[in-house]
Design an enzyme around this catalytic site. Sequence first.
Site, PDB file in Angstrom:
ATOM      1  CE  LYS A 183      -4.301  -1.901   2.250  1.00 51.80           C
ATOM      2  NZ  LYS A 183      -5.435  -1.727   3.127  1.00 51.80           N
ATOM      3  CG  HIS A 186      -0.519   6.940   4.265  1.00 48.54           C
ATOM      4  ND1 HIS A 186      -0.033   7.568   5.485  1.00 48.54           N
ATOM      5  CD2 HIS A 186      -1.109   5.952   4.666  1.00 48.54           C
ATOM      6  CE1 HIS A 186      -0.524   6.971   6.462  1.00 48.54           C
ATOM      7  NE2 HIS A 186      -1.135   5.921   5.907  1.00 48.54           N
ATOM      8  CG  HIS A 189       2.887   5.044   6.708  1.00 40.31           C
ATOM      9  ND1 HIS A 189       2.188   4.802   5.468  1.00 40.31           N
ATOM     10  CD2 HIS A 189       2.418   4.336   7.584  1.00 40.31           C
ATOM     11  CE1 HIS A 189       1.120   3.718   6.000  1.00 40.31           C
ATOM     12  NE2 HIS A 189       1.586   3.665   7.143  1.00 40.31           N
TER      13      HIS A 189
END
Length: 678
Positions: A183, A186, A189
């Site tokens: 994933k 983003h 993070h």
Amino acid sequence: MNELLSAQVRDTKALHISSAQAPMTSSIPSTTSLMGEATGEVEPAGNPIDSYREHVAELLAPIVGVSALEIIPRLQTTISQDKGDLMLAVPSLRIKGKSPGDLAVEWAGKFPSSDLVEHPVVSGTFLQFFYKPGPLMKNVIKTILRTKQAYGSNPQLGLKDPKDPSLGKKTIIVEFSSPNIAKPFHAGHLRSTIIGGFIANLYETAGWNVIRMNYLGDWGRQYGLLANAFELYGDEEKLEADPIAHLFDIYVEINKVSAPEEELIKEKKEQLKKAKDAKIDTTTLEQEISALEAGSTNEKARKSFKRLEDGDPEALETWRRFRDLSIDKYKKTYARLNIHYDHFSGESQVEKFRMDAAAKRLKESGVSEDSEGAVVVDLTKDPKTKKLGKALVQKKDGSSLYLTRDIGEAVKRDEIYHFDKMIYVVAAQQDLHLAQLFKILELMGHDDVAKKCQHVNFGMVLGMSTRRGTVKFLDDILRDAADRMHSVMKGETEDQKENQNAKDLQRIKEKYSQLDDPVGTADILGISAVMVQDMTGKRINNYTFDLMRMTSFEGDTGPYLQYAHARLCSITRKAQVTSEELHNADLSLLKESHAVNLVRALATWPEVVQTTLKTLEPITVLSYLFKMTHMLSSSYDVLQVVGSEPEVKKARMALYEAARQVLNNGMKMLGLSPLQRM
């Protein structure tokens, strides 16, 4: 400082860590022992200000009528230099009989002459103490030149018992970054990575044993979906070249298939509900829904993940390969940010028996209860925890949730590492989740673990997009920042062409041509730009991602900090003064106010570190560094090195080297790589 005082300082350091690292014992040494042999020189134990605190407290004690030990923690550093170097709030000593203002005047009048500090200045109910320049220059500059990268650190703070070092260091686990495999990495993070890396560095400076942990999102139904996606769209070459990007791409592809399937199933279920309400025969519709669900992409993913949970060798091998390749890629990216991990943990690493044990303990202790087939912890029953709501710990089908795994993982970490503190660096959106976790740990009898846990939260990043569109991965963010810095270094940005004359642009191009590794330099500058923008402001505040502003050399930016460090390195190269000459420099020649005020600022670096340990705010360090570099910038014309008298040149270079060392220490604590040339 004599051997007796040094021993006393070591034995009592932990008593006043909030404001003084090394207070005196009740047996106060003489003023002479603090000042040294008639020279006024202090040999500080790591923090120069500690010695000044001790000295002022010793002189005040007989005047005030309380012990120096009571005075020491109340002598605080000031926010601005015009208010002194140390300040005492008279009311804090709670002396009765006279007003604080009258006491301040009385105590100032009785304060004896000192070789280290000027006569105190009365400001309302405060006493302000200014350091005398001569001794300060020697004490601070010599301490920095001697201790170098250790200046500002205090290993005593990390000891289990400062009086018995043999017991070893305290251990802290810092969990940060924690992306989900396959994933996007983003903005949350990114912030967790930068802030967590800083906190880990900070605690290492304080002498703790730091375990850096990355708790990956590496388990769940999505990995069944991912395994199926690889069978359909996987490419071995792309997986090896860039596993994270490729896994994300195929995850997107299979979701394009599953999304319309789920939408159709949802529509059919809505039709089913209406049909039942209308008491129409639903047999055919129910069969149709069952067939759709049985053949759906998500059902195939559920079965695939079930094989993984059941330990199917082939399924485990595929999952393990995805995980290992992703971690290898993450390590390379983290290395660019000067971040490493001692352990890559993850949801997959929490054994089933631990989750079962947690569920059993919750039930036996009466903490959890059944709710329509699911298991919940109802925290609304206690008025003190009402805001925490109801926490779901097990689904109706018996499967575990994040909370169950986090409970098992926290207990596991305590058993393995016997940590003294554990910090979760997670976005503010997870405030409720972490609060529920800590409370449930406490209720189920693990209050010893809960008390050692802390959630360090942060706000959101707004407007994070690049020329390539919406950011997916950290590498994209760093690449765009590096590209922008490269253009700035070459003088090729549109704003440079519009706002700078031909002569300035030519000078920029000449500097660029002198760099040995312009691409590598641009990369470090870009990383510095991203990290400093993230740390500019309180953690909890949201901020807008602004590539143009953060890559500028104007204002308080990462590139400006790097420029300040590189300029000091350039001065050192041109001056050609040896290390021995720096250590033997006649520091009494530094009489200018610019020099004095700069050293006063350098003296406070250990205090800044102490304060930051309480706030865990990167901006505390960053603000100090910008303030110090601004002072440096205004000093260069006054404190010139090249062309000055030889002895003055050595003294000024000793000052600049001390400033460079402190700047270097601060930048490394923030996670930056200080540049020597740019």
